[in-house]
Design a protein around this motif. Structure first.
Motif, short mmCIF file in Angstrom:
data_model
loop_
_atom_site.label_atom_id
_atom_site.label_comp_id
_atom_site.label_asym_id
_atom_site.label_seq_id
_atom_site.Cartn_x
_atom_site.Cartn_y
_atom_site.Cartn_z
N LEU A 32 0.79 -0.96 0.07
CA LEU A 32 0.46 0.10 -0.06
C LEU A 32 0.66 1.08 -0.09
O LEU A 32 1.65 1.54 1.22
N GLN A 33 0.24 1.99 -1.16
CA GLN A 33 1.72 2.98 -1.01
C GLN A 33 0.66 3.91 0.22
O GLN A 33 -0.34 4.74 -0.39
N TYR A 34 1.08 5.06 0.68
CA TYR A 34 0.35 5.82 1.48
C TYR A 34 -0.39 7.22 0.65
O TYR A 34 0.13 7.26 -0.52
N SER A 35 -1.22 7.58 0.93
CA SER A 35 -1.86 8.47 0.20
C SER A 35 -0.99 9.86 0.10
O SER A 35 -1.19 10.88 -1.31
N ASP A 36 -0.32 10.35 0.80
CA ASP A 36 0.27 11.38 1.31
C ASP A 36 1.91 11.40 0.07
O ASP A 36 1.86 12.48 -0.86
N SER A 37 2.05 10.42 -0.12
CA SER A 37 2.94 9.95 -0.82
C SER A 37 2.11 9.58 -1.90
O SER A 37 3.18 10.08 -2.82
N ARG A 38 1.21 9.20 -2.57
CA ARG A 38 0.44 9.22 -3.64
C ARG A 38 0.42 10.54 -4.40
O ARG A 38 0.36 10.22 -5.55
N GLN A 75 1.18 20.53 -8.53
CA GLN A 75 -0.64 19.87 -8.30
C GLN A 75 -0.41 20.50 -7.04
O GLN A 75 -2.05 19.94 -6.32
N ALA A 76 0.21 18.95 -6.36
CA ALA A 76 -0.39 18.54 -4.55
C ALA A 76 -0.63 20.10 -3.83
O ALA A 76 -1.05 19.91 -2.76
N ALA A 77 -0.01 21.04 -4.05
CA ALA A 77 0.55 21.85 -2.94
C ALA A 77 -0.70 23.29 -3.69
O ALA A 77 -1.45 24.57 -3.11
N ASP A 78 -1.19 22.82 -5.33
CA ASP A 78 -2.02 23.65 -6.08
C ASP A 78 -1.15 24.87 -6.06
O ASP A 78 -1.70 25.84 -5.92
N MET A 79 0.01 24.93 -6.33
CA MET A 79 1.23 25.82 -7.00
C MET A 79 0.76 26.16 -8.30
O MET A 79 2.59 26.46 -8.66
N GLY A 80 -0.01 26.22 -9.85
CA GLY A 80 0.35 26.60 -10.41
C GLY A 80 0.97 25.23 -11.09
O GLY A 80 1.35 23.63 -11.42
N LEU A 101 6.91 21.35 -1.32
CA LEU A 101 6.54 19.75 0.52
C LEU A 101 6.38 20.36 0.84
O LEU A 101 5.78 19.61 2.05
N GLN A 102 7.27 21.49 1.43
CA GLN A 102 6.55 21.72 2.94
C GLN A 102 5.50 22.34 3.37
O GLN A 102 4.44 22.30 4.48
N LYS A 103 4.75 22.73 1.80
CA LYS A 103 3.41 23.42 2.18
C LYS A 103 2.30 21.22 2.43
O LYS A 103 1.49 21.39 3.31
N VAL A 104 2.24 20.71 1.67
CA VAL A 104 1.69 19.36 1.57
C VAL A 104 1.90 18.64 2.93
O VAL A 104 1.29 17.71 3.83
N THR A 156 3.51 24.55 10.56
CA THR A 156 2.72 25.08 10.13
C THR A 156 3.15 25.68 8.82
O THR A 156 3.23 26.17 7.74
N ALA A 157 4.67 26.89 9.31
CA ALA A 157 4.67 27.81 8.36
C ALA A 157 5.83 26.59 7.90
O ALA A 157 7.18 26.12 8.02
N VAL A 158 6.56 27.52 6.01
CA VAL A 158 7.29 26.96 5.73
C VAL A 158 8.91 27.62 6.29
O VAL A 158 9.32 28.50 6.33
N HIS A 159 10.36 26.94 6.43
CA HIS A 159 11.17 26.47 7.31
C HIS A 159 11.83 27.41 6.35
O HIS A 159 12.78 27.25 5.38
N LYS A 160 12.54 28.80 6.91
CA LYS A 160 14.00 28.90 5.73
C LYS A 160 15.49 28.21 5.45
O LYS A 160 15.33 27.76 4.75
N GLU A 161 14.84 27.43 6.80
CA GLU A 161 16.15 26.01 6.13
C GLU A 161 15.90 25.29 6.17
O GLU A 161 16.30 24.27 4.58
#
Length: 543
Positions: A59-65, A90-95, A319-322, A341-346
């Motif tokens: 089973l591939q996990y849904s978030d990995s899929r 596409q997963a992050a709805d970013m164009g 990826l960070q958003k997902v 929940t924020a995107v870390h600069k690091e």
């Protein structure tokens, strides 16, 4: 999934081949732990016990899929760097890719042969992909995909889509069980296999119904549940909640697949035992994308960075958003933490890597292995989800093979508490016993007042787990400091290699629709003297 082993050509690809070739043996253990796994021959350290083993179910996990595409049939990565990056955006709805590239031709270059893993063929009815027309034809004519896609009407496909969404919300092993049930139906309808034979082929590792897997005091995976009193009421309540969730998912599955001849296959008993089998016997499979090594090399090229730097930074942010959205789903009842929940600069500045495959799989070669904090073998996974069993030290013929369910490099309290919470037992391996006795002796020697010999405090396995959990909470800051020192200092190569073989199915028995169960107050009520002694023992960890 694989067909039943019927002739010599199929035998070479069978999931039970290591047992048929006497590389492995299933044996009944004499110490009351049930069945175990033993080596059928002597193996030297770092040698392969058995190689290229396919999973019985995967089973591939849904978030990995949502981030990573592998072939539905052969489980190998497919597509190109372009399709992989598009999937992330596409997963992050970013164009799309073109939104982040100065020249449209650059997007086409990411689909060229140097950046192409394999072909990518989409299913015309659902969201699965194939790596070739050959695999696509197999998916249309055999296996679980035919039963749960090709053979269904448009209305039934909508029900299957709802089933997968329900499974992703409550317990992803529901989907794994549904795929196995569909595989059994395919074998019976299209390969002339007897129903009982196909069912047994996928259920040889059943140990306990998922409905009965509850984290309760003094309850291990091999013991009967409480039958009276408050614990019995708690157990019954939890079982009823789980039963409601499971019946709802089974009702959706029955609406898709029901025929009178499948009544036993679609029963609550078989369904629940399948889910329980996957919770207890599956391992967590992680496989890096085959293009990542090339990415790491070429990202240092200044010309490549000028062309694709903006795109890669956008994909890193996606990826960070997902990841943050997935964390929010896992802890929906927890207050929002802006730092998580924020995107870390690091994180955004780290070298970009394509998402890896993550899933849960049952490998017959390892399903019978018991836990030890001193494992003697590890698992290594390859593209296609094929697995190697590799010896960590010399193994004699007939010796029991043990895998670590949790990281052996973590402190004793953390190991004990994690095993209790996730698998319902307390480890009694030689390493744990030695550490407990050594720290207890040291703690008593260093205390000025000492403990009277007649104290005689004895705890059940659940009591020990609770004590360890109390210590772990009390000394969390000290353990974090120890972790930082470990990260900054030189790492133990042997421990790192052992950690690589940790078996950790993400949907462990006590997770699922109601989250991880906390240790009850009745277990935490331990004598003050015992708490003090355990606290002293914790002070000695890595001291």
């Amino acid at each position: 999934m694989h067909r039943l082993d019927r002739d010599s050509s199929e035998l070479a690809q069978g999931v039970y081949t290591p047992f048929q070739q006497q590389l492995l043996r299933a044996e009944k253990l004499t110490d009351g732990r049930g069945r175990g796994l033993a080596s059928g021959r002597s193996v030297q350290a770092r040698s392969t016990i058995c190689a290229a083993q396919p999973p019985l179910s995967l089973l591939q996990y849904s978030d990995s899929r949502s981030l990573c595409e592998v072939c539905c049939v052969c489980r190998r990565f497919c597509g190109s760097a372009g399709s992989a990056l598009s999937k992330v955006l596409q997963a992050a709805d970013m164009g799309s890719l073109q939104d982040y590239l100065p020249d449209p031709q650059l997007a086409a270059e990411l689909d060229a042969p140097p950046w192409r893993v394999r072909d990518r063929v989409s299913c015309e009815h659902c969201d699965v992909v194939f790596c070739s027309e050959e695999c696509a034809e197999r998916g249309r004519t055999e296996g679980w995909h035919r039963v749960l896609c090709t053979d269904l009407s448009p209305q039934q496909r909508q029900v299957w889509k709802c089933f997968k969404q329900y499974s992703a919300k409550y317990h992803e092993q529901f989907t794994a069980a549904a795929q196995v049930i569909a595989e059994v139906i395919s074998l019976v309808k299209y390969s002339d296999v007897e129903l009982w034979e196909a069912m047994a082929y996928f259920s040889r590792f059943m140990k306990m119904s998922w409905l009965n897997m509850q984290n309760l005091p003094s309850l291990s995976m091999c013991q009967a549940g409480p039958v009276r009193g408050k614990l019995a009421a708690i157990a019954q309540g939890r079982k009823q909640q789980r039963q409601q969730v499971m019946l709802a998912s089974l009702e959706l599955l029955v609406a898709i697949l029901w025929e009178e001849r499948w009544s036993e296959l679609l029963s609550l008993d078989y369904y629940s035992n399948l889910v329980g089998q996957f919770c207890l016997s599956n391992v967590w499979v992680q496989i890096e994308h085959p293009l990542n090594e090339r990415f790491q090399e070429i990202c240092e090229n200044e010309e490549f960075s000028q062309k694709y730097g903006g795109l890669l930074r956008a994909c890193q942010e996606a990826l960070q958003k997902v990841k943050a959205a997935s964390s929010d789903d896992d802890g929906a009842d927890q207050p929002e933490n802006p730092e998580t929940t924020a995107v870390h600069k690091e994180a955004a500045s780290e070298p970009f890597a394509l998402p890896r495959f993550e899933g849960s799989a049952l490998y017959p070669c390892v399903a019978l292995s018991n836990h030890s904090c001193m494992p003697n073998f590890t698992m290594r996974y390859h593209d296609g989800c094929l697995a190697d069993m590799v010896a960590l030290r010399d193994i004699k013929e007939g010796e029991e093979l043990n895998l670590a369910y949790v990281s052996p490099s973590t402190p004793l309290p953390e190991r004990v508490a994690s095993l209790w919470k996730s698998w319902g037992f307390v480890c009694t391996c030689r390493r744990c016993q030695d550490e407990v006795m050594m720290r207890a002796v040291q703690a008593r020697e260093e205390r000025a007042d000492g403990y009277p010999p007649e104290l005689g405090v004895q705890l059940s396995a659940a009591g020990i787990a609770a004590a360890m959990e109390l210590v772990r909470g009390k000394h969390a800051e000290e353990e974090e400091d120890d972790d930082e020192e470990t990260e900054n200092g030189s790492s133990d190569e042997e421990s790192s290699e052992e950690d690589a073989g940790v078996s950790n199915a993400r949907n462990s028995p006590f997770s699922g629709p109601f989250g991880k169960t906390a240790l009850p107050d009745s277990v935490k009520g331990i004598e003050a003297a015992m708490r003090d002694m355990m606290a002293d023992m914790a002070d000695e960890i890595d001291g």
